[in-house]
Design an enzyme around this catalytic site. Structure first.
Site, PDB file in Angstrom:
ATOM      1  N   ASP A 387     -48.321  16.404  68.109  1.00  0.00           N
ATOM      2  CA  ASP A 387     -48.845  17.768  67.929  1.00  0.00           C
ATOM      3  C   ASP A 387     -48.334  18.715  68.697  1.00  0.00           C
ATOM      4  O   ASP A 387     -47.487  18.469  69.578  1.00  0.00           O
ATOM      5  CB  ASP A 387     -50.268  17.424  68.255  1.00  0.00           C
ATOM      6  CG  ASP A 387     -51.353  18.738  67.921  1.00  0.00           C
ATOM      7  OD1 ASP A 387     -50.881  19.476  67.088  1.00  0.00           O
ATOM      8  OD2 ASP A 387     -52.429  18.873  68.276  1.00  0.00           O
ATOM      9  N   GLU A 390     -44.563  23.231  67.630  1.00  0.00           N
ATOM     10  CA  GLU A 390     -43.936  24.247  66.864  1.00  0.00           C
ATOM     11  C   GLU A 390     -42.630  24.746  67.791  1.00  0.00           C
ATOM     12  O   GLU A 390     -41.616  25.166  67.351  1.00  0.00           O
ATOM     13  CB  GLU A 390     -44.936  25.337  66.800  1.00  0.00           C
ATOM     14  CG  GLU A 390     -45.671  24.678  65.528  1.00  0.00           C
ATOM     15  CD  GLU A 390     -46.737  23.977  66.123  1.00  0.00           C
ATOM     16  OE1 GLU A 390     -47.034  23.586  67.140  1.00  0.00           O
ATOM     17  OE2 GLU A 390     -47.085  22.772  65.129  1.00  0.00           O
ATOM     18  N   ASP A 457     -54.413  22.866  61.106  1.00  0.00           N
ATOM     19  CA  ASP A 457     -55.699  23.142  61.177  1.00  0.00           C
ATOM     20  C   ASP A 457     -56.344  23.768  59.863  1.00  0.00           C
ATOM     21  O   ASP A 457     -56.633  25.053  59.925  1.00  0.00           O
ATOM     22  CB  ASP A 457     -55.995  23.939  62.371  1.00  0.00           C
ATOM     23  CG  ASP A 457     -55.724  23.260  63.725  1.00  0.00           C
ATOM     24  OD1 ASP A 457     -55.472  21.861  63.668  1.00  0.00           O
ATOM     25  OD2 ASP A 457     -55.464  23.725  64.737  1.00  0.00           O
TER      26      ASP A 457
HETATM   27  O1  MIG Z   1     -55.211  23.379  70.365  1.00  0.00           O
HETATM   28  O2  MIG Z   1     -55.412  17.778  69.988  1.00  0.00           O
HETATM   29  O3  MIG Z   1     -53.956  20.546  64.808  1.00  0.00           O
HETATM   30  O4  MIG Z   1     -55.607  18.223  64.791  1.00  0.00           O
HETATM   31  O5  MIG Z   1     -57.182  17.851  66.931  1.00  0.00           O
HETATM   32  C1  MIG Z   1     -55.522  22.324  69.582  1.00  0.00           C
HETATM   33  C2  MIG Z   1     -56.765  18.753  69.458  1.00  0.00           C
HETATM   34  C3  MIG Z   1     -54.662  20.933  69.616  1.00  0.00           C
HETATM   35  C4  MIG Z   1     -54.415  20.825  67.099  1.00  0.00           C
HETATM   36  C5  MIG Z   1     -54.251  19.975  65.853  1.00  0.00           C
HETATM   37  C6  MIG Z   1     -55.582  19.232  65.901  1.00  0.00           C
HETATM   38  C7  MIG Z   1     -56.021  18.479  66.997  1.00  0.00           C
HETATM   39  C8  MIG Z   1     -56.132  19.461  68.284  1.00  0.00           C
HETATM   40  N1  MIG Z   1     -54.815  20.172  68.413  1.00  0.00           N
END
Ligand code: MIG
Length: 754
Positions: A387, A390, A457
């Site tokens: 996650d 980017e 999201d």
């Molecule tokens: O700042 O890890 O898209 O699926 O549950 C949010 C917490 C960070 C973004 C991800 C989401 C995940 C969440 N993350």
């Protein structure tokens, strides 16, 4: 700002496998990769290292050119590239002289400061599909897009850019198709006729080269095949990743996860995967566990395994600045992090607080990252969710002068996530020797070689569900077959009707994962009342019944690049109705099923069925194609249609993918006037032995002329897990001798007369 347009040819030469054309402004190069794939690079500073993150093929050694006073022609068996020398312009034709795509004469390729843009002719009937994870319509004509991988929580149904970059599109006009992949990792732009009086489309980049691969095959499926030949195809996914996946930000403790897993079993709702979101860690430090809430990861995961569940844990790229934390100490000592221009490690804030960011563009850093996974794999984690890559940091604007080795952020931002996924994939594959499941949020062309993606999201409303489906389908065009969306919508609480609808659709989404944001109501299938639970259980059971079909469809992705979820534009490219607003969300799931998404507030829908004959799954009611039909769509019955001649192998309901079935492969065939084939594929679902011949593959043929169903002799050394074949015929009426046959499974050719 300085403006320049590519001008007159000054010299032409042929060096080995490249054609080189010089003008006062730049140097153009042409390579032939295959008869249907030609590369053009137009550059002011061509880097002879000529590296690509996406491309894994090499150009052909030789090709011949034909040069006259005004023109150079490059011919392959399938394509002709005509290059006008002054001003230097490129036009692509089929071998028999049909114009596919060409530069705009006025603008051609031009520079606006360091930006470089290619303007091209827009054909009156031209449509565009592709670009992967983008909002908007299936047909991208009239829209413009930016690729700049970004964390976009709360994105709406028109937001752009999003998390991923797939600078590849397919143009469709005059009964012809072509594809174009702009392999440039800077911020890139695509404009499909939004601003140019319907005369031009254009694409370009903030910096770097116009560096594109032109695809000239005459079908969308063939172009996808060529694009995935060039950029790679997915390996077979672990079978368990095709089961139902339950996620949440976050299940807060091992005990909570075990309780949820047990509830699936108690309620007889099949499921394979539980997730740990960020709260399993100690202070959000990657590769650690929280001692209090996850005191004994190994025994926790062993318990999950004994219940037939696998665990996926999240990892973010940001490494907390904290002395004594292994990854921090090692990374600092070895100089593994992104830096300021003066060489100090860059600091950005994310979940753990102040963080450094690994330079995944270095092989040694990828190796180190990959080896760090033992902290997760030792106790038994099998899936790795990448996650925030980017990369994201609070405030989002990571300074552009942050450096990864000798490269500044803007040049590599769009590939950071892919290289993190690559490091994760390579590392965990090496540790276990088995197929890891990697899921990444940020991606670039080629990511299919390492990882699944999900669309970030999303939100709990109908239009977002439909958008998600279009994104899944568009990602399929750009090589990503293993794709998911957060079922139920990450942000917001779905109504029970939306939850049920989305779950029904999820059956036909390659990665089937329910996920919710922190603070949202609990979202497991039993939280919406008994009637709704009953529907969701039936739908999830159906997903497990479909596994032989689904796994075989992934084999198709692995061997041809064709995605499991397919926009109708792949097979029905020249049927204008499939691009219609009302029908653009429909898609094929594998070769034979057409799925018609329905929003939560409707109980009937207009389904457009392309030419041919179709049957409603479940009732076998027959429909004539080439028109739309209003069909019933009550909550418990999402409209799904089977194409005439369709072949659908099913298995019995099991509670998780490793559980034994009743041993019967149920092969369903729907009557049709044309022959059809289906490639049935099995392997052990977890190792790489299939690469060495340990698989089981046979072609199932339906032949209405000889009135036979034929199973070809099995290929490969793996023995099928099925003991019997049950053939079930649909729509054959009284003309069939029998409607059902039960026969022993054999590896020999089997012919059944019906
Ligand atoms: O700042 O890890 O898209 O699926 O549950 C949010 C917490 C960070 C973004 C991800 C989401 C995940 C969440 N993350």
């Amino acid at each position: 700002m300085q403006f320049e347009i590519l001008g007159n040819t000054e010299s032409v030469s042929k060096q080995n496998n490249q054609l080189i054309i010089k003008t006062a402004e730049a140097i153009a190069r042409v390579w032939v990769y295959s008869p249907t794939v030609v590369r053009v690079n137009i550059s002011k500073n061509f880097n002879t290292a000529d590296e690509s993150f996406a491309v894994i093929q090499k150009p052909e050694n030789e090709f011949s050119i034909e040069e006259s006073g005004s023109e150079i022609k490059v011919r392959t068996d399938a394509l002709e590239l005509r290059i006008q020398k002054s001003s230097l312009r490129f036009s692509f034709y089929t071998a028999d002289g049909k114009e596919l795509s060409r530069d705009d004469e006025r603008f051609g390729v031009n520079w606006q400061g360091s930006r470089v843009i290619n303007y091209r002719k827009l054909y009156p009937d031209e449509k565009f599909i592709g670009l992967g994870e983008k909002t908007g319509d299936l047909n991208r004509r009239g829209s413009s897009y930016v690729n700049w991988n970004s964390d976009v929580p709360l994105h709406g149904i028109t937001s752009d850019p999003l998390y991923e970059t797939f600078p590849f599109f397919i143009g469709i006009h005059s009964g012809l198709t072509y594809g174009l992949f702009l392999d440039n990792t800077h911020k890139t732009y695509f404009d499909f006729g939004a601003t140019t009086d319907n005369q031009m489309s254009w694409f370009g980049a903030d910096d770097g080269d116009i560096n594109y691969y032109f695809f000239g095959a005459q079908s969308v499926a063939e172009i996808i095949k060529d694009y995935t030949w060039l950029t790679g195809r997915m390996e077979m996914p672990p079978m368990w990743s095709l089961g139902y996946q339950q996620c949440r930000w976050s299940y807060m403790s091992a005990q909570e996860i075990l309780d949820i897993a047990q509830t699936f079993r108690d309620h007889n709702i099949p499921a394979d995967v539980m997730y740990c979101d960020i709260d399993y860690m100690d202070g959000f430090k990657i590769f650690t566990w929280n001692n209090e809430t996850f005191p004994d990861p190994k025994s926790f995961i062993d318990k999950l395994k004994s219940m037939g569940f696998r665990l996926v844990t999240i990892v973010d790229p940001g490494i907390k600045v904290e002395q004594g934390y292994k990854q921090y100490d090692e990374g600092v000592a070895k100089g593994y992090f992104a830096t300021y221009p003066n060489g100090e490690n860059y600091v950005g804030e994310v979940w753990p607080g102040r963080c450094h960011f690994p330079d995944f563009f270095r092989e040694d850093v990828r190796k180190w990252w990959g080896e760090s996974f033992t902290a997760l794999t030792d106790p038994g984690v099998e899936g790795f969710w990448n996650d925030m890559n980017e990369p994201a940091a609070w405030g989002q604007n990571i300074p552009w002068m942050v450096k990864f080795g000798d490269k500044f952020m803007p040049e590599v931002r769009n590939v950071y996530g892919m290289e993190m996924a690559r490091a994760t994939y390579d590392g965990t594959k090496k540790i276990s020797g088995r197929r890891p499941f990697v899921l990444t949020r940020a991606a670039y062309s080629g990511t299919q070689r390492y990882s699944a993606v999900w669309t970030g999201d999303n939100s709990a409303y109908d239009a977002h569900m439909l958008l998600g489906q279009r994104m899944v389908n568009a990602l399929g065009i750009t090589g990503m077959s293993m794709v998911g969306v957060d079922i139920g919508g990450f942000t917001g609480d779905p109504t029970p009707e939306l939850m049920v609808r989305w779950n029904s659709l999820g059956v036909y989404i390659p990665m089937f994962r329910n996920h919710a944001m922190k603070g949202m109501k609990m979202r497991e299938p039993w939280r919406f009342g008994e009637d709704n639970e009953q529907i969701m259980r039936k739908d999830i059971e159906w997903r497990y019944r479909l596994l032989p079909y689904l796994y075989s469809s992934f084999y198709q992705s692995h061997t041809t690049g064709l995605p499991v979820s397919r926009t109708l534009a792949i097979e029905y490219t020249f049927d204008d109705t499939v691009y219609n607003d009302s029908y653009q969300n429909q898609f094929m799931f594998g070769d034979s099923l057409l799925i018609c998404p329905v929003i939560s507030t409707e109980s009937s829908v207009y389904a457009y069925l392309p030419k041919g004959e179709w049957y409603r799954l479940g009732s076998d009611e027959k429909y004539e194609g080439g028109k739309d039909h209003q069909v019933d769509a009550p909550l418990g019955n999402l409209p799904v249609f089977v194409k005439a001649g369709g072949i659908l192998p099913l298995q019995s309901i099991i509670q998780y993918t490793d559980e034994k079935t009743d041993g019967i492969l149920e092969v369903n065939v729907w009557n049709g006037s044309e022959p059809n084939t289906f490639v049935y594929y099995e392997d052990d679902g977890s190792s790489y032995d299939y690469e060495k011949g340990s698989y089981h593959k046979r072609t199932i043929t339906f032949d209405p002329y000889t009135r036979q169903i034929i199973f070809s002799a099995a290929e490969g050394s793996y023995s099928s897990k099925f003991e019997q074949i049950k053939l079930v015929l649909h729509g054959f009426g009284s003309e069939a001798k029998v409607q059902e046959h039960l026969i022993d499974y054999s590896n020999q050719e089997i012919e059944i007369d019906y």
